[in-house]
Design a protein around this motif. Structure first.
Motif, mmCIF file in Angstrom:
data_model
loop_
_atom_site.group_PDB
_atom_site.id
_atom_site.type_symbol
_atom_site.label_atom_id
_atom_site.label_comp_id
_atom_site.label_asym_id
_atom_site.label_seq_id
_atom_site.Cartn_x
_atom_site.Cartn_y
_atom_site.Cartn_z
ATOM 1 N N PRO A 350 13.729 102.227 156.513
ATOM 2 C CA PRO A 350 12.402 101.782 156.958
ATOM 3 C C PRO A 350 12.058 100.320 156.684
ATOM 4 N N ALA A 351 12.752 99.654 155.753
ATOM 5 C CA ALA A 351 12.274 98.318 155.350
ATOM 6 C C ALA A 351 13.357 97.475 154.695
ATOM 7 N N GLU A 352 13.094 96.150 154.668
ATOM 8 C CA GLU A 352 13.927 95.204 153.934
ATOM 9 C C GLU A 352 13.326 94.943 152.548
ATOM 10 N N GLY A 353 13.916 93.977 151.854
ATOM 11 C CA GLY A 353 13.525 93.685 150.477
ATOM 12 C C GLY A 353 12.124 93.143 150.250
ATOM 13 N N PRO A 354 11.623 92.179 151.044
ATOM 14 C CA PRO A 354 10.345 91.530 150.708
ATOM 15 C C PRO A 354 9.143 92.456 150.521
ATOM 16 N N PRO A 355 8.908 93.473 151.371
ATOM 17 C CA PRO A 355 7.768 94.362 151.095
ATOM 18 C C PRO A 355 7.932 95.111 149.766
ATOM 19 N N ILE A 356 9.184 95.461 149.449
ATOM 20 C CA ILE A 356 9.460 96.166 148.192
ATOM 21 C C ILE A 356 9.159 95.245 147.010
ATOM 22 N N VAL A 357 9.594 93.982 147.127
ATOM 23 C CA VAL A 357 9.390 93.019 146.048
ATOM 24 C C VAL A 357 7.904 92.693 145.887
ATOM 25 N N SER A 358 7.163 92.588 146.991
ATOM 26 C CA SER A 358 5.709 92.364 146.909
ATOM 27 C C SER A 358 5.038 93.493 146.156
ATOM 28 N N LEU A 359 5.464 94.705 146.460
ATOM 29 C CA LEU A 359 4.930 95.891 145.782
ATOM 30 C C LEU A 359 5.258 95.833 144.292
ATOM 31 N N ILE A 360 6.514 95.492 143.963
ATOM 32 C CA ILE A 360 6.921 95.389 142.550
ATOM 33 C C ILE A 360 6.088 94.329 141.830
ATOM 34 N N ASP A 361 5.981 93.133 142.440
ATOM 35 C CA ASP A 361 5.212 92.048 141.814
ATOM 36 C C ASP A 361 3.783 92.500 141.518
ATOM 37 N N HIS A 362 3.192 93.209 142.478
ATOM 38 C CA HIS A 362 1.819 93.688 142.307
ATOM 39 C C HIS A 362 1.737 94.696 141.157
ATOM 40 N N VAL A 363 2.660 95.647 141.144
ATOM 41 C CA VAL A 363 2.631 96.713 140.136
ATOM 42 C C VAL A 363 2.858 96.140 138.743
ATOM 43 N N VAL A 364 3.826 95.222 138.602
ATOM 44 C CA VAL A 364 4.125 94.622 137.295
ATOM 45 C C VAL A 364 2.895 93.871 136.776
ATOM 46 N N GLU A 365 2.224 93.151 137.664
ATOM 47 C CA GLU A 365 1.014 92.408 137.278
ATOM 48 C C GLU A 365 -0.125 93.377 136.932
ATOM 49 N N TYR A 366 -0.245 94.427 137.715
ATOM 50 C CA TYR A 366 -1.286 95.440 137.487
ATOM 51 C C TYR A 366 -1.129 96.079 136.101
ATOM 52 N N MET A 367 0.121 96.308 135.721
ATOM 53 C CA MET A 367 0.401 96.986 134.443
ATOM 54 C C MET A 367 0.070 96.120 133.221
ATOM 55 N N LYS A 368 -0.120 94.812 133.461
ATOM 56 C CA LYS A 368 -0.475 93.920 132.347
ATOM 57 C C LYS A 368 -1.955 94.020 131.985
ATOM 58 N N LYS A 369 -2.742 94.564 132.920
ATOM 59 C CA LYS A 369 -4.189 94.632 132.693
ATOM 60 C C LYS A 369 -4.491 95.563 131.520
ATOM 61 N N SER A 370 -5.496 95.166 130.711
ATOM 62 C CA SER A 370 -5.862 96.056 129.602
ATOM 63 C C SER A 370 -6.666 97.235 130.152
ATOM 64 N N GLU A 371 -6.492 98.373 129.527
ATOM 65 C CA GLU A 371 -7.198 99.572 129.991
ATOM 66 C C GLU A 371 -8.506 99.708 129.212
ATOM 67 N N MET A 372 -9.591 99.461 129.912
ATOM 68 C CA MET A 372 -10.889 99.497 129.249
ATOM 69 C C MET A 372 -11.492 100.906 129.285
ATOM 70 N N VAL A 373 -11.311 101.587 130.419
ATOM 71 C CA VAL A 373 -12.024 102.842 130.640
ATOM 72 C C VAL A 373 -11.216 104.005 130.096
ATOM 73 N N ARG A 374 -11.844 104.832 129.284
ATOM 74 C CA ARG A 374 -11.212 106.080 128.864
ATOM 75 C C ARG A 374 -11.720 107.185 129.782
ATOM 76 N N THR A 375 -10.876 108.125 130.068
ATOM 77 C CA THR A 375 -11.211 109.141 131.057
ATOM 78 C C THR A 375 -11.881 110.345 130.412
ATOM 79 N N PRO A 376 -12.991 110.832 131.001
ATOM 80 C CA PRO A 376 -13.527 112.104 130.508
ATOM 81 C C PRO A 376 -12.488 113.197 130.742
ATOM 82 N N MET A 377 -12.356 114.106 129.802
ATOM 83 C CA MET A 377 -11.291 115.110 129.884
ATOM 84 C C MET A 377 -11.632 116.239 130.868
#
Length: 631
Positions: A350-377
């Motif tokens: 379905p795809a070449e490398g660049p869309p996959i790499v864009s997704l990876i770059d986004h996810v890696v950056e997203y994972m650096k964010k601090s988690e402020m909200v705790r979830t109600p159980m």
């Protein structure tokens, strides 16, 4: 021609340098994607004479003069006014008028769905992410939960059509591939495969599949109100999956997907005869993506670690390790090892490398964010374990797939390395394209080992055009041939060597520009050949000529896949006596992945990787010692 990755995509405009992709709007923009796509130009058919001329030029450094002369005569015949070439060219021009893209369907079929070798090693690329340090199992689960949340964040931009459009040289690019990578899967056939995208169905999937200890689970990642689960909620669900799959005495059903496509097609038909099996397989196929929670790899030294991680991403290490912990037909599989080895493998159709790499770059950056909200159980439903009934026939198919996978794993020769002496910074300081610079070093490395030039494939993106995929940048040129022969010739002065390097780099840059404008030769020649087959006409002699077989035998199959993340993509060679070379040039270093086959006595991945490092350093020294000769 397989295992192909797209060339660099220059992001412009709305993509932030941080790597976290920002949506163009916070609310849905219905119809934006379609409007954008319709505004893109159609892929052109290059002029016949131009392709024939460039074809001869591409052959010059790789076939002997006698063979070249023979091909020249065939091409003269092919191009005669009113002749077969003209007729096929007109056929392609007619096809352009009728279709969105004259090439895309043909390419999907011939390059991927008709290809019968296993997708593992031969087609699917892997990506090695930076190594993580998990102090315990909870660390692995936490990382996986964040990663899943990051992918769902990216998915929301695709769903809402708020993904920023990418540009190359100020021109908008086709975004279609972004809409193909999630909720899609390859389906095996006994003669030809298909690809199904489940985002287009009435009720698109809301689950992912998680596999641990060879056991598959359905994990719903959205609440009943349509909001995605939080990181905490996903973590709790992953813990449940882990605890339900502690026993590893299950048959590794996923290893079936690693087999030769015809064998897997037959086994698949057998597998889904059973209703439970069919429902389980469909759940995997329909999932948004798959997460593989892997057992640790064999322990290796630090300098061998990256190479072993590359192998893990490409095939999982064999049936004793993680190869059964996959569903290789799934478009996207994220791999998170207990020992911190992380990355992904994707099915290439379905795809070449660049869309996959864009997704990876986004996810890696997203994972650096601090988690402020705790979830109600809020109590969440137990993830559903997928059941399989293993008949003696299916057990036999699994054993055969295990054996074949182990042969493939044993045969893959891999070297992943970091070239730490310089990165994009040095070629830029010399006013040279970093990609062309690296490609010339690769030409020199190969020439030094084999004392000849070889057909070299580098992937060029055709995304300036609607539904554009790739064409070939032919890195071996008349100019590159002159440069590599001069480089180690003591009779040549440095000033001459630099002049030849400069000319070779400029020739590569010019062919690259031609390729991304839809004017390269490879897809045009393929189109002419397929047009002849479609017309049920006799195949023109140029396609039965030895030169045509030689020019398509890519001893070097290469791709630049740049990412903001310090990662590297890897893939297998496309011919038995060839190499696969992928690289991610960072500012001050370059990540390389080189592959070959152990079954070929003439190839050696570590030897080429070392020759490439030497070539890069020697070219740098040459340029630094000859400052006045720079053009």
């Amino acid at each position: 021609m397989l295992g192909i990755l797209a060339r660099t995509m220059v992001k412009a405009g709305m993509v932030k340098p941080s790597g976290l992709v920002k949506p163009v709007s916070v609310t849905q923009i219905a119809g934006r994607y379609l409007a954008h796509q319709e505004g893109l130009p159609k892929l052109p058919v290059p002029p016949l004479q131009q392709t024939c001329e460039y074809y001869l030029a591409a052959l010059t450094p790789i076939v002997d003069p006698e063979e070249l002369n023979h091909t020249r005569k065939l091409l003269e015949e092919f191009q005669k006014p009113g002749g077969v070439g003209e007729r096929l060219q007109k056929g392609l021009e007619q096809r352009t008028k009728k279709m969105e893209n004259w090439l895309s369907d043909w390419w999907l079929q011939t390059a991927y769905l008709d290809y019968r070798m296993p997708v593992v090693v031969h087609s699917s690329p892997g990506v090695v992410l930076p190594r993580m340090e998990f102090s315990d199992r909870q660390g692995q689960m936490r990382y996986a939960a964040k990663l899943i949340a990051g992918v769902l964040d990216f998915k929301s931009m695709i769903d809402n059509e708020t993904l920023p459009v990418e540009y190359l040289g100020g021109k908008p690019l086709c975004m279609n591939q972004y809409y193909q990578v999630l909720s899609s899967c390859r389906i095996p056939g006994t003669k030809r495969d298909t690809v199904v995208n489940y985002t287009l169905v009435k009720r698109p999937p809301t689950h992912i599949t998680v596999v641990h200890n060879f056991q598959f689970f359905v994990l719903d990642v959205y609440n009943s109100d349509g909001t995605p689960l939080t990181i905490d909620q996903i973590y709790i669900q992953l813990e449940k999956i882990w605890n339900s799959s502690l026993q590893t005495n299950k048959e590794p059903i996923g290893i079936l997907t690693s087999n030769h496509r015809n064998s897997w097609g037959k086994a698949y038909n057998n597998l889904i005869k059973d209703k439970t099996n069919k429902e389980s397989v469909r759940a995997i196929q329909k999932s948004i993506f798959t997460v593989c929670l892997d057992a640790p790899m064999p322990r290796v030294s630090d300098d061998m670690y990256r190479t072993c991680a590359g192998v893990q991403m490409l095939h999982g290490g064999g049936s004793r390790w993680n190869s059964g912990n996959r569903w290789f037909d799934k478009t996207l599989q994220f791999i998170i090892g207990e020992d911190g080895t992380c990355g992904l493998i994707y099915e290439h159709a379905p795809a070449e490398g660049p869309p996959i790499v864009s997704l990876i770059d986004h996810v890696v950056e997203y994972m650096k964010k601090s988690e402020m909200v705790r979830t109600p159980m809020v109590p969440l439903r137990m993830p559903q374990k997928l059941r399989f009934h293993i008949t003696p026939d299916i057990k036999k198919d699994i054993e055969e797939a295990k054996q074949n996978m182990n042969i493939m794993a044993h045969d893959l020769d891999m070297k992943v390395s970091v070239f730490s002496h310089f990165g994009k910074d040095f070629p830029k300081s010399q006013k040279m394209s970093p990609d062309a610079f690296i490609q010339m070093a690769l030409q020199l490395a190969y020439y030094r080992i084999y004392k000849r030039c070889c057909p070299t494939y580098e992937s060029a993106s055709l995304r300036m055009f609607r539904l554009g995929r790739t064409d070939t940048i032919r890195s071996t040129s008349i100019d590159s041939d002159k440069f590599v022969k001069a480089m180690d010739d003591p009779a040549k002065h440095n000033t001459e060597k630099v002049a030849l390097l400069d000319k070779a780099v400029k020739a590569h840059r010019a062919y690259t520009d031609m390729a991304i404008r839809g004017q390269a030769i490879d897809r045009h020649l393929l189109g002419l050949k397929l047009q002849a087959i479609e017309d049920l006409a006799a195949l023109p002699e140029i396609f039965m000529d030895t030169s045509y077989a030689v020019v398509l035998h890519f001893n070097l199959s290469t791709s630049q896949v740049p990412a903001k993340t310090n990662c590297v993509m890897c893939f297998g060679p496309v011919v038995p006596d060839g190499y696969g070379v992928c690289y991610n040039p960072m500012d001050t270093h370059i990540n390389f992945a080189v592959s070959a086959f152990n079954s070929c006595q003439d190839t050696n991945a570590a030897r080429l990787a070392q020759a490439l490092e030497d070539a890069l350093l020697d070219i740098k020294t040459l340029l630094e010692q000859t400052p006045k000769a720079k053009l």
